[in-house]
Design a protein around this motif. Structure first.
Motif, PDB file in Angstrom:
ATOM      1  N   HIS A  62       3.908  28.163  -7.388  1.00 48.62           N
ATOM      2  CA  HIS A  62       2.820  27.798  -6.482  1.00 48.62           C
ATOM      3  C   HIS A  62       3.191  28.248  -5.073  1.00 48.62           C
ATOM      4  O   HIS A  62       4.359  28.169  -4.689  1.00 48.62           O
ATOM      5  N   ASP A  63       2.216  28.693  -4.310  1.00 50.75           N
ATOM      6  CA  ASP A  63       2.431  29.056  -2.911  1.00 50.75           C
ATOM      7  C   ASP A  63       2.035  27.863  -2.053  1.00 50.75           C
ATOM      8  O   ASP A  63       0.867  27.479  -2.024  1.00 50.75           O
ATOM      9  N   LEU A  64       3.009  27.265  -1.359  1.00 49.41           N
ATOM     10  CA  LEU A  64       2.742  26.107  -0.500  1.00 49.41           C
ATOM     11  C   LEU A  64       2.171  26.505   0.859  1.00 49.41           C
ATOM     12  O   LEU A  64       1.803  25.645   1.641  1.00 49.41           O
ATOM     13  N   GLY A  65       2.128  27.798   1.154  1.00 49.47           N
ATOM     14  CA  GLY A  65       1.539  28.261   2.405  1.00 49.47           C
ATOM     15  C   GLY A  65       2.281  27.758   3.631  1.00 49.47           C
ATOM     16  O   GLY A  65       1.689  27.151   4.515  1.00 49.47           O
ATOM     17  N   LEU A  66       3.574  28.021   3.690  1.00 49.63           N
ATOM     18  CA  LEU A  66       4.383  27.492   4.788  1.00 49.63           C
ATOM     19  C   LEU A  66       4.593  28.464   5.939  1.00 49.63           C
ATOM     20  O   LEU A  66       5.359  28.160   6.845  1.00 49.63           O
ATOM     21  N   ALA A  67       3.941  29.605   5.925  1.00 56.78           N
ATOM     22  CA  ALA A  67       4.124  30.549   7.028  1.00 56.78           C
ATOM     23  C   ALA A  67       3.800  29.839   8.330  1.00 56.78           C
ATOM     24  O   ALA A  67       2.705  29.322   8.508  1.00 56.78           O
TER      25      ALA A  67
ATOM     26  N   PHE B 248       2.443  16.625  -4.344  1.00 55.73           N
ATOM     27  CA  PHE B 248       2.167  17.496  -5.478  1.00 55.73           C
ATOM     28  C   PHE B 248       2.818  16.905  -6.720  1.00 55.73           C
ATOM     29  O   PHE B 248       3.914  16.365  -6.642  1.00 55.73           O
ATOM     30  N   SER B 249       2.161  17.033  -7.872  1.00 54.71           N
ATOM     31  CA  SER B 249       2.884  16.801  -9.122  1.00 54.71           C
ATOM     32  C   SER B 249       3.712  18.057  -9.352  1.00 54.71           C
ATOM     33  O   SER B 249       3.324  19.145  -8.932  1.00 54.71           O
ATOM     34  N   VAL B 250       4.848  17.911  -9.998  1.00 54.11           N
ATOM     35  CA  VAL B 250       5.757  19.036 -10.164  1.00 54.11           C
ATOM     36  C   VAL B 250       5.488  19.798 -11.457  1.00 54.11           C
ATOM     37  O   VAL B 250       5.541  21.018 -11.482  1.00 54.11           O
ATOM     38  N   HIS B 251       5.199  19.093 -12.532  1.00 59.16           N
ATOM     39  CA  HIS B 251       4.996  19.785 -13.804  1.00 59.16           C
ATOM     40  C   HIS B 251       3.843  19.141 -14.548  1.00 59.16           C
ATOM     41  O   HIS B 251       4.034  18.091 -15.153  1.00 59.16           O
ATOM     42  N   PRO B 252       2.619  19.692 -14.472  1.00 53.84           N
ATOM     43  CA  PRO B 252       2.274  20.961 -13.836  1.00 53.84           C
ATOM     44  C   PRO B 252       2.170  20.805 -12.315  1.00 53.84           C
ATOM     45  O   PRO B 252       1.976  19.708 -11.803  1.00 53.84           O
ATOM     46  N   ILE B 253       2.284  21.931 -11.610  1.00 55.23           N
ATOM     47  CA  ILE B 253       2.203  21.923 -10.149  1.00 55.23           C
ATOM     48  C   ILE B 253       0.732  21.777  -9.751  1.00 55.23           C
ATOM     49  O   ILE B 253      -0.065  22.679  -9.965  1.00 55.23           O
ATOM     50  N   LEU B 254       0.410  20.605  -9.206  1.00 58.59           N
ATOM     51  CA  LEU B 254      -0.962  20.329  -8.766  1.00 58.59           C
ATOM     52  C   LEU B 254      -0.920  19.519  -7.482  1.00 58.59           C
ATOM     53  O   LEU B 254      -0.135  18.567  -7.377  1.00 58.59           O
ATOM     54  N   PRO B 255      -1.769  19.849  -6.497  1.00 63.56           N
ATOM     55  CA  PRO B 255      -1.858  18.988  -5.321  1.00 63.56           C
ATOM     56  C   PRO B 255      -2.503  17.659  -5.722  1.00 63.56           C
ATOM     57  O   PRO B 255      -3.471  17.637  -6.479  1.00 63.56           O
ATOM     58  N   LEU B 256      -1.940  16.549  -5.241  1.00 63.33           N
ATOM     59  CA  LEU B 256      -2.459  15.219  -5.572  1.00 63.33           C
ATOM     60  C   LEU B 256      -3.233  14.604  -4.417  1.00 63.33           C
ATOM     61  O   LEU B 256      -4.294  14.022  -4.616  1.00 63.33           O
ATOM     62  N   TRP B 257      -2.676  14.677  -3.210  1.00 69.84           N
ATOM     63  CA  TRP B 257      -3.356  14.155  -2.029  1.00 69.84           C
ATOM     64  C   TRP B 257      -2.761  14.759  -0.775  1.00 69.84           C
ATOM     65  O   TRP B 257      -1.676  15.331  -0.795  1.00 69.84           O
ATOM     66  N   HIS B 258      -3.508  14.615   0.328  1.00 70.20           N
ATOM     67  CA  HIS B 258      -3.101  15.158   1.626  1.00 70.20           C
ATOM     68  C   HIS B 258      -3.522  14.145   2.686  1.00 70.20           C
ATOM     69  O   HIS B 258      -4.671  13.723   2.710  1.00 70.20           O
ATOM     70  N   ALA B 259      -2.579  13.723   3.528  1.00 72.02           N
ATOM     71  CA  ALA B 259      -2.873  12.764   4.600  1.00 72.02           C
ATOM     72  C   ALA B 259      -2.465  13.379   5.930  1.00 72.02           C
ATOM     73  O   ALA B 259      -1.393  13.975   6.037  1.00 72.02           O
ATOM     74  N   GLU B 260      -3.299  13.223   6.938  1.00 69.90           N
ATOM     75  CA  GLU B 260      -3.017  13.785   8.261  1.00 69.90           C
ATOM     76  C   GLU B 260      -2.759  12.676   9.262  1.00 69.90           C
ATOM     77  O   GLU B 260      -3.271  11.571   9.132  1.00 69.90           O
TER      78      GLU B 260
END
Length: 195
Positions: free
Chosen positions: A54-59, A97-109
């Motif tokens: 998975h690409d976490l987009g950390l650039a 993220f769940s690790v296996h399978p790799i899935l985003p679960l939630w995002h908090a700002e």
């Protein structure tokens, strides 16, 4: 045990390799490797097989406004979850993220940034200045304790915490509220034994 290598793979020296068993608890059936650029690979522990990518987009680019707090990134593992704590151009976020399978679960700002630690009923976020607890189901900040620099699970409902003094003191905290249950003074924890 022969000492013979079972498998090997190159790893980014500027990245993350986990889980960190000090805080993650029991063993894991996989290894998580994250490159400095955000390429995530989940590897089978026994044979190194790539189980997911998975690409976490950390650039990250440096902030144009130098008055903004320094950018920050931490990758942490708790059980079968990967947590990405970030501050970019002064904006903070925590993503699960769940690790296996790799899935985003939630995002908090907008919450705290730091290392994510298994604290039983809550996730602790420690950044050496203070410790916070967030809801593992969605990242909502439950409490913050500026008196403590780090906390981790002692048992199902209590946390063992150290303050920020050079010769740190410890306490047992209530996991759900952050309230001090017992001050322990200059103490250390060794499994369930407090010295």
């Amino acid at each position: 045990h022969t000492g013979r290598a079972r498998w090997s793979r190159p790893a980014d020296p500027g990245g993350y390799l986990g889980p960190n068993e000090l805080f993650a608890g029991d063993g894991s059936p996989w290894i998580v490797a994250v490159s400095a650029g955000g390429d995530l690979e989940v590897l089978g522990y026994d044979d190194g097989t790539v189980l997911g990518r998975h690409d976490l987009g950390l650039a990250a680019t440096p902030p144009a406004d130098r008055s903004v707090l320094t950018n920050f990134l931490d990758v942490s593992m708790v059980g079968d979850r990967l947590y990405l704590s970030r501050r970019v151009a002064g904006r903070t976020s925590l993503t699960a993220f769940s690790v296996h399978p790799i899935l985003p679960l939630w995002h908090a700002e907008g919450g705290p940034t730091g290392t994510i630690i298994d604290c039983g009923a809550v996730l602790c976020v420690a950044d050496t200045r203070f410790v916070s607890a967030v809801d593992p189901a969605g990242g909502r900040v439950l409490w913050q304790q500026p008196a403590w620099g780090i906390a981790y699970r002692y048992d199902a409902s209590r946390l063992f915490a150290y303050d920020n003094q050079e010769e740190s003191e410890a306490a047992l905290l209530d996991a759900r509220s952050g309230r001090v249950l017992l001050k322990l003074g200059h103490s250390r924890q060794l499994d369930r034994l407090v010295l």
